[in-house]
Design a protein around this motif. Structure first.
Motif, PDB file in Angstrom:
ATOM      1  N   ILE A   1      55.205  11.861 -26.698  1.00 53.96           N
ATOM      2  CA  ILE A   1      56.182  11.174 -26.622  1.00 53.96           C
ATOM      3  C   ILE A   1      56.851  12.562 -27.672  1.00 53.96           C
ATOM      4  N   GLY A   2      58.044  13.599 -27.101  1.00 57.41           N
ATOM      5  CA  GLY A   2      58.293  14.697 -28.623  1.00 57.41           C
ATOM      6  C   GLY A   2      58.812  14.910 -27.129  1.00 57.41           C
ATOM      7  N   PRO A   3      59.462  16.269 -27.663  1.00 53.51           N
ATOM      8  CA  PRO A   3      60.436  17.016 -27.457  1.00 53.51           C
ATOM      9  C   PRO A   3      59.117  17.952 -26.200  1.00 53.51           C
ATOM     10  N   GLU A   4      59.262  18.300 -25.085  1.00 55.42           N
ATOM     11  CA  GLU A   4      58.681  19.126 -24.631  1.00 55.42           C
ATOM     12  C   GLU A   4      56.972  18.481 -24.252  1.00 55.42           C
ATOM     13  N   SER A   5      56.732  17.147 -23.694  1.00 55.84           N
ATOM     14  CA  SER A   5      55.859  16.928 -23.865  1.00 55.84           C
ATOM     15  C   SER A   5      55.276  16.835 -22.272  1.00 55.84           C
ATOM     16  N   PRO A   6      56.019  17.217 -21.799  1.00 54.25           N
ATOM     17  CA  PRO A   6      55.183  17.267 -20.098  1.00 54.25           C
ATOM     18  C   PRO A   6      54.905  18.236 -19.786  1.00 54.25           C
ATOM     19  N   GLU A   7      55.340  19.201 -20.379  1.00 53.98           N
ATOM     20  CA  GLU A   7      54.879  20.741 -20.320  1.00 53.98           C
ATOM     21  C   GLU A   7      53.498  20.558 -20.845  1.00 53.98           C
ATOM     22  N   ILE A   8      53.667  20.133 -22.365  1.00 61.43           N
ATOM     23  CA  ILE A   8      52.624  20.786 -23.165  1.00 61.43           C
ATOM     24  C   ILE A   8      51.210  19.682 -22.221  1.00 61.43           C
ATOM     25  N   MET A   9      51.430  18.673 -21.504  1.00 61.20           N
ATOM     26  CA  MET A   9      50.920  17.885 -20.783  1.00 61.20           C
ATOM     27  C   MET A   9      49.931  18.515 -20.313  1.00 61.20           C
ATOM     28  N   GLN A  10      50.470  19.489 -19.379  1.00 58.82           N
ATOM     29  CA  GLN A  10      50.020  20.034 -18.417  1.00 58.82           C
ATOM     30  C   GLN A  10      48.534  20.610 -18.266  1.00 58.82           C
ATOM     31  N   ALA A  11      48.684  21.293 -19.530  1.00 60.32           N
ATOM     32  CA  ALA A  11      47.962  22.588 -20.210  1.00 60.32           C
ATOM     33  C   ALA A  11      46.361  21.057 -20.155  1.00 60.32           C
ATOM     34  N   ALA A  12      47.066  20.392 -21.347  1.00 57.67           N
ATOM     35  CA  ALA A  12      46.118  18.956 -22.150  1.00 57.67           C
ATOM     36  C   ALA A  12      45.291  18.073 -20.960  1.00 57.67           C
TER      37      ALA A  12
ATOM     38  N   VAL B   1      43.997  19.188 -17.915  1.00 56.27           N
ATOM     39  CA  VAL B   1      43.393  19.930 -17.832  1.00 56.27           C
ATOM     40  C   VAL B   1      41.982  19.917 -18.335  1.00 56.27           C
ATOM     41  N   ALA B   2      42.609  20.141 -19.858  1.00 50.55           N
ATOM     42  CA  ALA B   2      40.744  19.704 -20.560  1.00 50.55           C
ATOM     43  C   ALA B   2      40.167  18.190 -20.310  1.00 50.55           C
ATOM     44  N   VAL B   3      41.006  17.264 -20.158  1.00 50.42           N
ATOM     45  CA  VAL B   3      40.516  15.640 -20.013  1.00 50.42           C
ATOM     46  C   VAL B   3      40.081  15.506 -18.957  1.00 50.42           C
ATOM     47  N   LYS B   4      40.497  16.254 -17.339  1.00 52.65           N
ATOM     48  CA  LYS B   4      40.030  16.331 -16.593  1.00 52.65           C
ATOM     49  C   LYS B   4      38.510  17.115 -16.272  1.00 52.65           C
ATOM     50  N   ALA B   5      38.303  18.004 -17.521  1.00 57.07           N
ATOM     51  CA  ALA B   5      37.401  18.669 -16.847  1.00 57.07           C
ATOM     52  C   ALA B   5      36.580  18.277 -18.140  1.00 57.07           C
ATOM     53  N   GLY B   6      36.843  16.895 -18.708  1.00 59.35           N
ATOM     54  CA  GLY B   6      35.880  16.568 -19.951  1.00 59.35           C
ATOM     55  C   GLY B   6      35.451  17.205 -20.860  1.00 59.35           C
ATOM     56  N   LEU B   7      36.432  17.762 -21.171  1.00 58.12           N
ATOM     57  CA  LEU B   7      36.000  18.080 -22.783  1.00 58.12           C
ATOM     58  C   LEU B   7      36.451  17.414 -24.264  1.00 58.12           C
ATOM     59  N   THR B   8      35.926  17.626 -25.274  1.00 53.57           N
ATOM     60  CA  THR B   8      35.297  16.593 -26.302  1.00 53.57           C
ATOM     61  C   THR B   8      36.657  16.961 -27.309  1.00 53.57           C
ATOM     62  N   LYS B   9      36.268  16.589 -28.308  1.00 53.11           N
ATOM     63  CA  LYS B   9      37.399  16.701 -29.344  1.00 53.11           C
ATOM     64  C   LYS B   9      36.727  17.736 -29.942  1.00 53.11           C
ATOM     65  N   ALA B  10      35.556  17.775 -30.038  1.00 55.26           N
ATOM     66  CA  ALA B  10      34.819  19.358 -30.584  1.00 55.26           C
ATOM     67  C   ALA B  10      35.654  19.780 -30.825  1.00 55.26           C
ATOM     68  N   ASP B  11      35.802  20.355 -28.818  1.00 57.99           N
ATOM     69  CA  ASP B  11      36.097  21.323 -28.402  1.00 57.99           C
ATOM     70  C   ASP B  11      38.120  22.120 -28.188  1.00 57.99           C
ATOM     71  N   PHE B  12      38.543  20.625 -28.808  1.00 59.11           N
ATOM     72  CA  PHE B  12      39.590  21.011 -29.627  1.00 59.11           C
ATOM     73  C   PHE B  12      39.894  21.155 -30.613  1.00 59.11           C
ATOM     74  N   ASP B  13      39.034  20.631 -31.085  1.00 61.50           N
ATOM     75  CA  ASP B  13      38.714  21.036 -32.687  1.00 61.50           C
ATOM     76  C   ASP B  13      38.566  22.570 -33.231  1.00 61.50           C
ATOM     77  N   ALA B  14      37.767  22.615 -32.413  1.00 66.24           N
ATOM     78  CA  ALA B  14      37.187  24.597 -32.369  1.00 66.24           C
ATOM     79  C   ALA B  14      38.479  25.435 -31.818  1.00 66.24           C
ATOM     80  N   THR B  15      39.319  24.547 -31.343  1.00 65.54           N
ATOM     81  CA  THR B  15      40.462  25.478 -30.502  1.00 65.54           C
ATOM     82  C   THR B  15      41.429  26.375 -32.020  1.00 65.54           C
ATOM     83  N   THR B  16      42.180  27.358 -32.112  1.00 71.13           N
ATOM     84  CA  THR B  16      42.880  27.917 -32.424  1.00 71.13           C
ATOM     85  C   THR B  16      44.385  27.624 -32.691  1.00 71.13           C
TER      86      THR B  16
END
Length: 451
Positions: free
Chosen positions: A409-420, A422-437
């Motif tokens: 919840i916050g400004p532009e959350s739906p715009e940000i969520m669209q990309a996120a 994809v990551a959840v649907k693809a089964g990415l891990t917390k480590a994948d997010f941690d490794a992203t700059t």
């Protein structure tokens, strides 16, 4: 009867998002397609739903943006709001979009009947004009309509359908419901200057969303001046001589409003379709029951979108329409739409976005989960002097580190969520997010900085 003896290969009843996609794709596969729409081409989303509503949301955001502009060095004198101008501009754009949908169907040689259609027999449709048409397949894509509960004076109330056409912004508006429509219009009317009250039968808003998000929205909405009446039902709404509405709710004294809007959910739009003529099986709420491939219990009749017993979201209806047309008329193997892990948004003020399991769902389903959370004040709010805070929440399966839910919840959350999403649907891990700059400074960077 041989298929070639029918007038069309496909007849679609209802030309909304799902119906348009199915008709266009079927025609592109070489099918002879006809479609009927009794109101306007485009359906709920384009004509009286998410598209015009989002335009009103954009308009409403300027109320706070113009105020915040002072803190960013801008002096704006003599500002005022003209509802009628915005309303008419929105409706003109709706008409433009309606025309584009019509052009799409025309360009694919889809025959359009601008009248009501009813299934009157086996492979048979009768139009309001009396014309009888036959088709190899029939697709029902009539969507849903607002639910109007029974109580004295409900004829004096409006739904979201009428909200787009008001002559003026009501000074005092009561909105019944706790779902996304109620909270979205509460934010819109509040920013346009209305005194807004939300009345809900339970004590929970946005029941399907993570409790942390809905509690935060409730807190922010109260701060913005929106009033909430929980655990209430209507006793009566009575129109007074001056046009105002006298409202009595359980456990409350009579109160006067200028407008009462009912936003207590939507029900499948099946009235007058003739479903009983061919024995189509319905669910408890009137929804058309379908299998994974959108087929009803009648072999040649299919249904997609909000009229079915699945997910009531426009992108889902479009995917279902595409899958139906590809599967029935395309050259490849039939396929079904995956209804799991569907992202969604509430265009409230501020907006909410979500994908996957809530914390409670994850704990019940998976047992051991890890929860990461960022509770922060967006930079723009800091400079503007607003205390409003954003909240991002990530749910992780402790057994394999996979992210099973993201809630924001916050400004532009739906715009940000669209990309996120994809990551959840693809089964990415917390480590994948941690490794992203991170991209700094942004709100979205919070997703890769959760520790």
């Amino acid at each position: 009867m041989d298929d070639t003896a029918y007038d069309f290969d496909l007849f679609t009843i209802g030309i909304g998002s799902g119906g348009v996609r199915a008709s266009r794709v079927a025609a592109a596969h070489g099918a002879r397609v006809a479609a009927a729409e009794e109101y306007r081409v485009g359906g709920t989303c384009v004509i009286r739903g998410c598209v015009p509503k989002k335009m009103l949301v954009y308009g409403a955001h300027f109320a706070e943006d113009l105020e915040d502009a002072k803190q960013f060095g801008w002096d704006i004198e003599g500002k005022s709001f003209d509802w009628v101008r915005l309303r008419d501009i929105v409706q003109r754009d709706v008409t433009r979009l309606e025309g584009l949908y019509g052009e799409t169907l025309s360009n694919h040689n889809v025959t359009v009947f601008e009248e009501r259609a009813e299934i009157t027999g086996d492979h048979e449709i009768t139009l309001a004009s009396g014309k009888v048409i036959t088709a190899t397949y029939i697709l029902i894509a009539t969507g849903a309509k607002p639910h109007m509960p029974e109580f004295e004076g409900n004829e004096h109330c409006i739904t979201s359908n009428e909200a787009f056409h008001l002559e003026e912004v009501p000074k005092r508006v009561l909105i019944a419901g706790g779902g996304y429509i109620a909270n979205e219009f509460a934010g819109i009317f509040n920013e346009f200057g209305s005194k807004v009250t939300i009345a809900n039968r339970s004590d929970v808003i946005l029941r399907a969303y993570d409790p942390a998000l809905r509690d935060r929205l409730l807190q922010i909405s109260l701060t913005k001046g929106i009033e909430f009446c929980f655990n209430v039902e209507f006793e009566y709404v009575r129109k007074q001589e001056d046009g105002t509405l006298l409202v009595k709710m359980t456990n409350h004294e009579e109160r006067v409003y200028d407008q009462v809007m009912i936003a207590t959910g939507r029900v499948p739009n099946i009235d007058g379709l003739g479903l009983e003529n061919v024995g189509i099986e319905l669910g408890r709420k009137g929804e058309i029951k379908v299998d994974a491939y959108s087929k009803t219990n009648i072999d040649y009749i299919y249904a997609v979108g909000d009229v079915t017993d699945r997910v009531q979201l426009t992108p889902v209806a479009i995917r279902e329409g595409q899958a139906f047309a590809d599967s029935v008329f395309g050259p490849d193997k039939p396929y079904a739409v995956d209804h799991s892990c569907i992202p969604s948004a509430v265009f409230s003020h501020p907006p909410i976005a979500s994908v996957g399991m809530t914390e409670g769902e994850a704990r019940n389903s998976l047992g051991n989960v890890r929860v990461f959370q960022s509770d922060f004040r967006p930079m723009k709010n800091v400079v503007a002097g607003r205390s409003e805070r954003g909240l991002y929440k990530m749910i992780v399966d402790a057994a394999n580190d996979k992210i099973v839910g993201v809630h924001m919840i916050g400004p532009e959350s739906p715009e940000i969520m669209q990309a996120a999403a994809v990551a959840v649907k693809a089964g990415l891990t917390k480590a994948d997010f941690d490794a992203t700059t991170a991209i700094h400074p942004t709100m979205a960077e919070e997703l890769v900085l959760l520790r």
